[in-house]
Design a protein around this motif. Structure first.
Motif, PDB file in Angstrom:
ATOM      1  N   ASN A 169       0.781  -1.239   0.000  1.00  0.00           N
ATOM      2  CA  ASN A 169       0.000   0.000   0.000  1.00  0.00           C
ATOM      3  C   ASN A 169       0.809   1.284   0.000  1.00  0.00           C
ATOM      4  N   LEU A 170       2.073   1.209   0.415  1.00  0.00           N
ATOM      5  CA  LEU A 170       2.868   2.425   0.526  1.00  0.00           C
ATOM      6  C   LEU A 170       4.084   2.442  -0.395  1.00  0.00           C
ATOM      7  N   GLY A 171       4.525   1.285  -0.836  1.00  0.00           N
ATOM      8  CA  GLY A 171       5.732   1.224  -1.659  1.00  0.00           C
ATOM      9  C   GLY A 171       6.972   1.461  -0.815  1.00  0.00           C
ATOM     10  N   PRO A 172       8.091   1.733  -1.466  1.00  0.00           N
ATOM     11  CA  PRO A 172       9.348   1.936  -0.733  1.00  0.00           C
ATOM     12  C   PRO A 172       9.272   3.147   0.211  1.00  0.00           C
ATOM     13  N   LEU A 173       9.798   2.967   1.397  1.00  0.00           N
ATOM     14  CA  LEU A 173       9.834   4.048   2.399  1.00  0.00           C
ATOM     15  C   LEU A 173      11.289   4.371   2.697  1.00  0.00           C
ATOM     16  N   ASP A 174      11.976   4.864   1.665  1.00  0.00           N
ATOM     17  CA  ASP A 174      13.418   5.096   1.758  1.00  0.00           C
ATOM     18  C   ASP A 174      13.807   6.558   1.522  1.00  0.00           C
ATOM     19  N   SER A 175      12.855   7.468   1.567  1.00  0.00           N
ATOM     20  CA  SER A 175      13.085   8.908   1.354  1.00  0.00           C
ATOM     21  C   SER A 175      13.478   9.254  -0.074  1.00  0.00           C
ATOM     22  N   GLU A 216      12.350  11.261  -6.125  1.00  0.00           N
ATOM     23  CA  GLU A 216      13.296  10.957  -7.207  1.00  0.00           C
ATOM     24  C   GLU A 216      12.691   9.953  -8.184  1.00  0.00           C
ATOM     25  N   ARG A 217      12.019   8.923  -7.659  1.00  0.00           N
ATOM     26  CA  ARG A 217      11.398   7.925  -8.530  1.00  0.00           C
ATOM     27  C   ARG A 217      10.273   8.530  -9.362  1.00  0.00           C
ATOM     28  N   VAL A 218       9.505   9.423  -8.775  1.00  0.00           N
ATOM     29  CA  VAL A 218       8.433  10.086  -9.522  1.00  0.00           C
ATOM     30  C   VAL A 218       9.028  10.875 -10.683  1.00  0.00           C
ATOM     31  N   LEU A 219      10.102  11.615 -10.422  1.00  0.00           N
ATOM     32  CA  LEU A 219      10.749  12.384 -11.492  1.00  0.00           C
ATOM     33  C   LEU A 219      11.283  11.461 -12.591  1.00  0.00           C
ATOM     34  N   GLN A 220      11.833  10.323 -12.214  1.00  0.00           N
ATOM     35  CA  GLN A 220      12.342   9.366 -13.215  1.00  0.00           C
ATOM     36  C   GLN A 220      11.197   8.857 -14.077  1.00  0.00           C
ATOM     37  N   VAL A 221      10.067   8.555 -13.469  1.00  0.00           N
ATOM     38  CA  VAL A 221       8.902   8.079 -14.217  1.00  0.00           C
ATOM     39  C   VAL A 221       8.419   9.177 -15.166  1.00  0.00           C
ATOM     40  N   LEU A 222       8.352  10.408 -14.666  1.00  0.00           N
ATOM     41  CA  LEU A 222       7.898  11.525 -15.510  1.00  0.00           C
ATOM     42  C   LEU A 222       8.865  11.783 -16.653  1.00  0.00           C
ATOM     43  N   ASP A 223      10.180  11.725 -16.366  1.00  0.00           N
ATOM     44  CA  ASP A 223      11.182  11.890 -17.423  1.00  0.00           C
ATOM     45  C   ASP A 223      10.999  10.835 -18.500  1.00  0.00           C
ATOM     46  N   GLY A 224      10.736   9.606 -18.092  1.00  0.00           N
ATOM     47  CA  GLY A 224      10.517   8.517 -19.046  1.00  0.00           C
ATOM     48  C   GLY A 224       9.294   8.760 -19.893  1.00  0.00           C
TER      49      GLY A 224
END
Length: 194
Positions: free
Chosen positions: A172-178, A182-190
């Motif tokens: 339900n929350l995904g990675p909790l690593d702070s 960054e991952r959202v930006l990588q997805v958007l860049d893609g």
């Protein structure tokens, strides 16, 4: 949840709980934060619940929903003035959650944030009204149907199955690593690159 929860990234780092409590005006005794949904959605008698919690003598922070009126906040603060162990909060919730030893809630975003930050969560239902969308039923929150159970949670005598909690967090929350932002930006860049 592929990326995690970006708004929690800054809050996932370890903090000094004692310092957080001090900054919020509490002693070093255990802090219980009661963060109900909007009072119109609260399951049970809110006034009776608050009185029972306040009379227990624990450090108690009451964080009303952000949509509650200023008049409601002022009224509750006046009612709670007779309890030196109780504070009514508005504003930022995540620093309060971090300082807490237990979060009490019902079907609220705060409940999910407490789980993400590793703070024990309990759903409070002292009048037996039932809780909509119960996290107790999912095995990630503790049911509080009598005030005496709060001490059992704080002492570690009562808790949730940690394996079930971890599975729920992953699903339900995904990675909790702070690093969610960054991952959202990588997805958007893609997406932009295609």
């Amino acid at each position: 949840s592929v990326t995690g929860v970006p708004h929690l990234d800054p809050w996932l780092k370890p903090v000094n709980k004692g310092e957080q409590k001090h900054l919020l005006g509490f002693s070093q005794q255990p802090l219980v934060s009661f963060c109900p949904p909007q009072l119109g959605r609260y399951e049970g008698d809110f006034g009776q619940t608050v009185d029972q919690l306040a009379e227990n003598g624990l450090n108690l922070a009451i964080r009303l929903h952000p949509f509650e009126s200023d008049d409601t906040v002022i009224h509750l603060r006046k009612l709670m003035m007779k309890y030196p162990n109780v504070r009514v909060f508005t504003g930022e919730t995540l620093n309060l959650i971090q300082a807490s030893d237990l979060v009490l809630s019902q079907h609220s975003t705060v409940a999910v944030e407490a789980i993400a930050l590793g703070i024990p969560l309990a759903e409070i239902d002292l009048q037996g009204a039932g809780v909509l969308e119960s996290l107790v039923e999912q095995g990630v929150a503790i049911q509080i149907d009598e005030v005496s159970k709060i001490q059992k949670v704080l002492s570690g005598e009562l808790g949730v199955d940690l394996a079930k909690l971890q599975d729920w967090k992953v699903s339900n929350l995904g990675p909790l690593d702070s690093k969610s932002a960054e991952r959202v930006l990588q997805v958007l860049d893609g997406l932009v690159a295609t």
